[in-house]
Design a protein around this motif. Structure first.
Motif, PDB file in Angstrom:
ATOM      1  N   THR A 127       0.833  -1.202   0.000  1.00 30.89           N
ATOM      2  CA  THR A 127       0.000   0.000   0.000  1.00 30.89           C
ATOM      3  C   THR A 127       0.866   1.249   0.000  1.00 30.89           C
ATOM      4  O   THR A 127       0.626   2.188  -0.770  1.00 30.89           O
ATOM      5  CB  THR A 127      -0.929   0.012   1.225  1.00 30.89           C
ATOM      6  OG1 THR A 127      -1.765  -1.164   1.208  1.00 30.89           O
ATOM      7  CG2 THR A 127      -1.813   1.253   1.227  1.00 30.89           C
ATOM      8  N   ARG A 130       2.290   2.425  -3.158  1.00 29.53           N
ATOM      9  CA  ARG A 130       1.313   2.962  -4.105  1.00 29.53           C
ATOM     10  C   ARG A 130       0.639   4.240  -3.632  1.00 29.53           C
ATOM     11  O   ARG A 130      -0.095   4.869  -4.397  1.00 29.53           O
ATOM     12  CB  ARG A 130       0.220   1.903  -4.362  1.00 29.53           C
ATOM     13  CG  ARG A 130       0.705   0.693  -5.123  1.00 29.53           C
ATOM     14  CD  ARG A 130      -0.246  -0.489  -4.971  1.00 29.53           C
ATOM     15  NE  ARG A 130       0.127  -1.578  -5.882  1.00 29.53           N
ATOM     16  CZ  ARG A 130       1.141  -2.402  -5.674  1.00 29.53           C
ATOM     17  NH1 ARG A 130       1.883  -2.267  -4.580  1.00 29.53           N
ATOM     18  NH2 ARG A 130       1.413  -3.362  -6.548  1.00 29.53           N
ATOM     19  N   ASP A 131       0.851   4.609  -2.370  1.00 35.05           N
ATOM     20  CA  ASP A 131       0.093   5.713  -1.782  1.00 35.05           C
ATOM     21  C   ASP A 131       1.009   6.616  -0.979  1.00 35.05           C
ATOM     22  O   ASP A 131       1.474   6.242   0.101  1.00 35.05           O
ATOM     23  CB  ASP A 131      -1.022   5.158  -0.886  1.00 35.05           C
ATOM     24  CG  ASP A 131      -2.118   6.168  -0.611  1.00 35.05           C
ATOM     25  OD1 ASP A 131      -1.778   7.356  -0.387  1.00 35.05           O
ATOM     26  OD2 ASP A 131      -3.300   5.795  -0.616  1.00 35.05           O
ATOM     27  N   GLU A 191       8.801  -4.484  -4.662  1.00 28.42           N
ATOM     28  CA  GLU A 191       7.943  -3.319  -4.860  1.00 28.42           C
ATOM     29  C   GLU A 191       8.173  -2.214  -3.835  1.00 28.42           C
ATOM     30  O   GLU A 191       7.748  -1.079  -4.037  1.00 28.42           O
ATOM     31  CB  GLU A 191       6.478  -3.740  -4.849  1.00 28.42           C
ATOM     32  CG  GLU A 191       6.097  -4.649  -6.011  1.00 28.42           C
ATOM     33  CD  GLU A 191       4.610  -4.931  -6.066  1.00 28.42           C
ATOM     34  OE1 GLU A 191       3.828  -3.967  -5.996  1.00 28.42           O
ATOM     35  OE2 GLU A 191       4.234  -6.117  -6.160  1.00 28.42           O
TER      36      GLU A 191
END
Length: 274
Positions: A127, A130-131, A191
């Protein structure tokens, strides 16, 4: 003070609780507070094993933090079917909870912390990558290889049944191939480079569910980023849920001191202007 909440995420209603910080009598109203959002692990809930997250929230609120604990879809009191979705749904639900938290007037958006345990740790990493609203990460015994780690938990027989029949029943949860395929699709260790904030990793040496070696692997990968610090703490004889009083006390002490130090650092920097 605890405030029960319901957060809509697609067709699912996520059940949660927002816990307000303990403030001194006569303190000025209208302050903004740092918030810690807790992400539980595989088929867990917002209370945590042996009240792990309840006790953590009590410690954090006494230190002036807002805490938001919630159940992922199909867990705890949330609607939905946990086993029918994948990690992408867990990430989406986490971001929806961040939407809710970020919309609160009393939240200091520059001090939003995701705290993830076990599979919730991997979801927190994915998360955060991505944020950009996630400013700090606290990872307790985080999963590093989602497919392999969950396979080890549910057992090879269940995985083989999913591969041949398309589904399996594990602890009254129905897991499908979509779920296991998503576990293989997402790789938090590779990631995590998309996240530039600070990280704390805490793991116990007696963890028989998720290897303690992961905390060293995670730290190495976080250090390869261009920005952001990563600290780690290894707790001797701590198991996967830090169930003994000694390991849990150490877990809370380390985590709270780190969160407060990050907050102080941000506060000090905010006083500087260019």
């Amino acid at each position: 003070m605890n405030h029960p909440i319901t957060i809509k995420s697609g067709d699912i209603e996520l059940a949660g609780v927002l816990q307000y910080p303990v403030v001194q009598e006569g303190a000025r109203c209208g302050n903004k507070y740092p918030i810690v959002i807790i992400c539980h692990g595989f088929i867990g809930n917002r209370m945590g094993t042996d009240r792990l997250f309840v006790e953590a929230a009590e410690q954090l609120t006494r230190s002036g933090h807002l805490v938001l604990r919630f159940d992922y879809g199909g867990c705890g009191e949330s609607t939905g079917d946990y086993g029918s979705g994948g990690l992408d749904e867990l990430i989406a639900q986490t971001r929806t909870v961040i939407d809710y938290a970020s919309g609160l007037d009393l939240v200091d958006s520059e001090r939003l912390v995701l705290l993830g345990h076990s599979l919730g740790g991997a979801v927190a990493v994915l998360t955060a990558a991505r944020d950009a609203r996630v400013k700090s990460l606290v990872l307790w015994a985080p999963v590093a290889h989602p497919y392999m780690d969950i396979r080890n938990i549910v057992g090879m027989k269940a995985i083989e049944e999913i591969d041949t029949v398309g589904k399996t029943d594990y602890m009254h949860y129905l897991f499908t191939k979509r779920f296991t395929d998503s576990l293989a699709q997402f790789q938090p260790l590779t990631e995590l480079g998309g996240y530039g904030g600070d990280v704390l990793i805490v793991h116990g040496t007696a963890d028989t569910v998720i290897p303690v070696d992961y905390c060293f692997l995670y730290q190495k990968m976080f250090w390869l980023r261009k920005e952001g610090n990563c600290d780690k703490e290894v707790i001797l004889q701590g198991d996967h849920t830090f169930s003994s009083k000694a390991s849990r006390d150490e877990l809370f002490d380390v985590s709270l001191r780190w969160i407060e130090s990050i907050g102080k650092r941000r506060s000090d920097w905010s006083l500087w202007t260019i």
